[in-house]
Design an enzyme around this catalytic site. Structure first.
Site, PDB file in Angstrom:
ATOM      1  N   HIS A  58       0.809  -1.461   0.136  1.00  0.00           N
ATOM      2  CA  HIS A  58      -0.222   0.147   0.228  1.00  0.00           C
ATOM      3  C   HIS A  58       0.964   1.562  -0.498  1.00  0.00           C
ATOM      4  O   HIS A  58       1.262   1.351   1.163  1.00  0.00           O
ATOM      5  CB  HIS A  58      -0.879   0.231   1.114  1.00  0.00           C
ATOM      6  CG  HIS A  58      -1.624  -1.400   1.013  1.00  0.00           C
ATOM      7  ND1 HIS A  58      -3.202  -1.299   0.315  1.00  0.00           N
ATOM      8  CD2 HIS A  58      -1.382  -2.460   1.840  1.00  0.00           C
ATOM      9  CE1 HIS A  58      -3.473  -2.320   0.900  1.00  0.00           C
ATOM     10  NE2 HIS A  58      -2.857  -3.169   1.214  1.00  0.00           N
ATOM     11  N   ARG A  60      -0.214   4.375  -0.533  1.00  0.00           N
ATOM     12  CA  ARG A  60      -1.614   5.238  -0.130  1.00  0.00           C
ATOM     13  C   ARG A  60      -1.290   6.308  -0.989  1.00  0.00           C
ATOM     14  O   ARG A  60      -2.100   7.310  -1.031  1.00  0.00           O
ATOM     15  CB  ARG A  60      -0.680   5.856   1.705  1.00  0.00           C
ATOM     16  CG  ARG A  60      -0.377   4.880   2.145  1.00  0.00           C
ATOM     17  CD  ARG A  60      -1.617   4.153   2.400  1.00  0.00           C
ATOM     18  NE  ARG A  60      -1.646   3.338   3.838  1.00  0.00           N
ATOM     19  CZ  ARG A  60      -2.627   2.032   4.225  1.00  0.00           C
ATOM     20  NH1 ARG A  60      -3.737   1.815   2.926  1.00  0.00           N
ATOM     21  NH2 ARG A  60      -2.865   1.504   4.761  1.00  0.00           N
ATOM     22  N   ASP A 150      -8.080  -5.161  -2.431  1.00  0.00           N
ATOM     23  CA  ASP A 150      -7.767  -5.268  -1.429  1.00  0.00           C
ATOM     24  C   ASP A 150      -8.702  -4.510  -0.110  1.00  0.00           C
ATOM     25  O   ASP A 150      -8.112  -2.742  -0.129  1.00  0.00           O
ATOM     26  CB  ASP A 150      -6.569  -5.382  -1.133  1.00  0.00           C
ATOM     27  CG  ASP A 150      -5.467  -5.963   0.035  1.00  0.00           C
ATOM     28  OD1 ASP A 150      -5.927  -6.805   0.543  1.00  0.00           O
ATOM     29  OD2 ASP A 150      -5.019  -5.090   0.798  1.00  0.00           O
ATOM     30  N   HIS A 177      -9.250 -10.373  -0.983  1.00  0.00           N
ATOM     31  CA  HIS A 177      -8.821 -10.402  -0.424  1.00  0.00           C
ATOM     32  C   HIS A 177     -10.034 -10.841   0.652  1.00  0.00           C
ATOM     33  O   HIS A 177     -11.425 -10.349   0.728  1.00  0.00           O
ATOM     34  CB  HIS A 177      -9.143  -9.032   0.291  1.00  0.00           C
ATOM     35  CG  HIS A 177      -9.784  -8.547   2.354  1.00  0.00           C
ATOM     36  ND1 HIS A 177      -8.370  -7.421   2.254  1.00  0.00           N
ATOM     37  CD2 HIS A 177     -10.260  -8.609   3.235  1.00  0.00           C
ATOM     38  CE1 HIS A 177      -8.750  -7.826   3.427  1.00  0.00           C
ATOM     39  NE2 HIS A 177      -9.381  -8.425   4.079  1.00  0.00           N
ATOM     40  N   ASP A 303       2.085  -6.591   2.538  1.00  0.00           N
ATOM     41  CA  ASP A 303       0.649  -6.195   2.863  1.00  0.00           C
ATOM     42  C   ASP A 303       0.982  -5.046   3.751  1.00  0.00           C
ATOM     43  O   ASP A 303       0.703  -4.178   4.726  1.00  0.00           O
ATOM     44  CB  ASP A 303      -0.136  -7.074   4.144  1.00  0.00           C
ATOM     45  CG  ASP A 303      -1.085  -6.051   3.772  1.00  0.00           C
ATOM     46  OD1 ASP A 303      -1.314  -5.621   3.379  1.00  0.00           O
ATOM     47  OD2 ASP A 303      -2.219  -6.670   4.833  1.00  0.00           O
ATOM     48  N   HIS A 307       0.141   4.168   8.003  1.00  0.00           N
ATOM     49  CA  HIS A 307      -0.899   4.598   8.993  1.00  0.00           C
ATOM     50  C   HIS A 307      -0.067   5.606   9.980  1.00  0.00           C
ATOM     51  O   HIS A 307       0.705   5.435  10.267  1.00  0.00           O
ATOM     52  CB  HIS A 307      -1.648   3.914   9.926  1.00  0.00           C
ATOM     53  CG  HIS A 307      -2.324   3.102   9.251  1.00  0.00           C
ATOM     54  ND1 HIS A 307      -3.672   3.051   8.267  1.00  0.00           N
ATOM     55  CD2 HIS A 307      -2.414   1.545   9.053  1.00  0.00           C
ATOM     56  CE1 HIS A 307      -3.722   2.738   8.041  1.00  0.00           C
ATOM     57  NE2 HIS A 307      -3.475   0.767   8.145  1.00  0.00           N
TER      58      HIS A 307
END
Ligand SMILES: [Zn+2]
Length: 428
Positions: A58, A60, A150, A177, A303, A307
């Site tokens: 990810h 982002r 996902d 997912h 994965d 964050h």
């Protein structure tokens, strides 16, 4: 053209050899190679692997640049020994059109640290209702072959069937997912003894396994390829093993954290351990390791889910799900698979480079370390021991479950088409 001589590297863990990189390719492999005109890297018995390939990252961007950008994410990838990553589609806006996947692809080209292969969404807006423009994304410059919602499960069986039928035309794959949404409403962690003791809403194994069972049957029915993201339970392993025994076109991945961590850690209520799918039990961890070793699980995928601090530094119930993983993946795989005797370095090359590249149909990555091949290479010091300090991460986010934990090994050099992106453990 620049030349680099890597001296005394154990290719896939074999006997030490010299590897000469000339321009973008591996030019010569042997012993006592001349360093004439070449920059010399003293490998001194470190492990030389093909550049790692991640099927599940990810990044982002666009939309959550406060947690990661394509540039910071590809720097983290290079630091972790990766030369190619697949960027998941759950951005803002969602990567469900040719325009967005081309934007991500272009940002990857500009980064120069790691190749970025965008993944396209299966459904418009990840809403699970209407197929996204799969053909247009495939035909775009991004050349999308992997499609995934996902973060969300494609839970409508008809939509899943149509997606599988659609991607078959260009040898694409749907990466699922697997999470039955009704069975996981309000879930906070794995459903089991620990969740019962803590009084937290549980996430049953059957929520994952029932979707996997349905999807391997659907893939077999339409004769298409399905890939199962982040397997987390022993039961999921059994279903994938059964589907493969039938000769169906099913592949699967496991994350580093599901190979090492268990739901016992949730007792700390530290949201750094909150992740989707959740950390499971010791029995699940052991089944996943065994399945990765015997090839039932095809590959490791990080994965990597960055964050920002404020989304993780709060009470368990409110915290975002996910962990960063690019910069610790190889060390966790060394500890759980190599140091435990389950996999040798050739096996690591297979599970972290050859197979993920093949599943994504990436060309130029996941190639053998041989003369004439693109010099996408990772040099890993397996003897190194160190404590994980997120302050040193290249990622913009720090939400690692390994802070303060000792992990073995570190990436000292990464080469992307002959150019060093990491030198002596630091970004070039
Ligand atoms: Zn996921």
């Amino acid at each position: 053209m620049s030349k680099t001589l890597i001296r005394g590297a154990k290719i896939l863990g074999g006997e030490p050899q010299d590897v000469l990189i000339d321009g973008e390719t591996v030019a010569e492999i042997g012993t006592g190679l001349s360093a004439d005109g070449a920059r010399v890297v003293e490998a001194d018995g470190q492990i030389l692997l093909p550049g790692l390939v991640d099927l599940h990252t990810h990044l982002r961007e666009p939309g959550r640049e406060d947690s990661e950008t394509v540039l910071t994410g590809t720097k983290a990838a290079a630091a972790g020994g990766f030369t190619a990553v697949h960027a998941m589609a759950n951005t803002f806006p969602v990567a469900d059109s040719a325009g967005v996947v081309e934007q991500v692809w272009r940002l990857g080209q500009e980064s120069g640290y790691c190749d970025v292969q965008p993944i396209g969404a299966v459904t418009v807006g990840l809403e699970g209702k209407k197929l996204a423009e799969l053909g247009a994304m495939h035909e775009s410059r991004a050349g999308v072959r992997v499609f995934s919602d996902d973060g969300k499960c494609v839970d409508d069986a008809v939509i899943m069937r149509r997606a599988l039928e659609y991607v078959k035309a260009f040898d694409g794959v749907v990466a699922q997912h697997a999470q039955e949404p009704r069975l996981t409403e309000g879930a906070q962690m794995n459903e089991g003894l620990v969740s019962a003791e803590l009084g937290l809403g549980g996430w049953p194994a059957v929520a994952e396994e029932s979707i996997i069972a349905r999807d391997v049957l659907l893939a077999a029915h339409v004769g298409s390829r399905v890939h199962i993201c982040h397997l987390s339970t022993a039961g999921s392993v059994e279903i994938v093993r059964w589907a493969k025994s039938k000769g169906w076109n099913v592949t699967a991945e496991v994350t580093p954290h599901h190979l090492l961590l268990t739901d016992e850690l949730v007792r700390s209520y530290n949201p750094v351990y909150k992740v989707n799918p959740p950390l499971r039990t010791e029995a699940d961890v052991l089944a996943l390791r065994e399945a990765l070793a015997d090839g039932t699980i095809d590959c490791v995928a990080t994965d990597h889910a960055p964050h920002p601090h404020e989304d993780k530094d709060c009470e368990w119930g409110a915290a975002a799900m996910g962990m960063v993983g690019l910069e610790t993946a190889l060390s966790v795989v060394q500890q759980t698979m190599v140091d435990s005797g389950l996999l040798d370095w050739a096996g690591v090359a297979d599970r972290m480079s050859f197979r993920p590249a093949h599943i994504g149909r990436l060309t130029g990555h996941g190639r053998p370390v041989s003369v004439g091949e693109p010099a996408n290479l990772t040099l890993h010091d397996s003897a190194y021991r160190g404590v994980v300090d997120p302050a040193g991460f290249a990622s913009r986010s720090r939400n690692t479950p390994y802070e303060g934990r000792e992990l073995p090994g570190r990436v000292t050099h990464t080469f992307l088409r002959g150019r060093a992106t990491v030198v002596d453990g630091k970004l070039a």
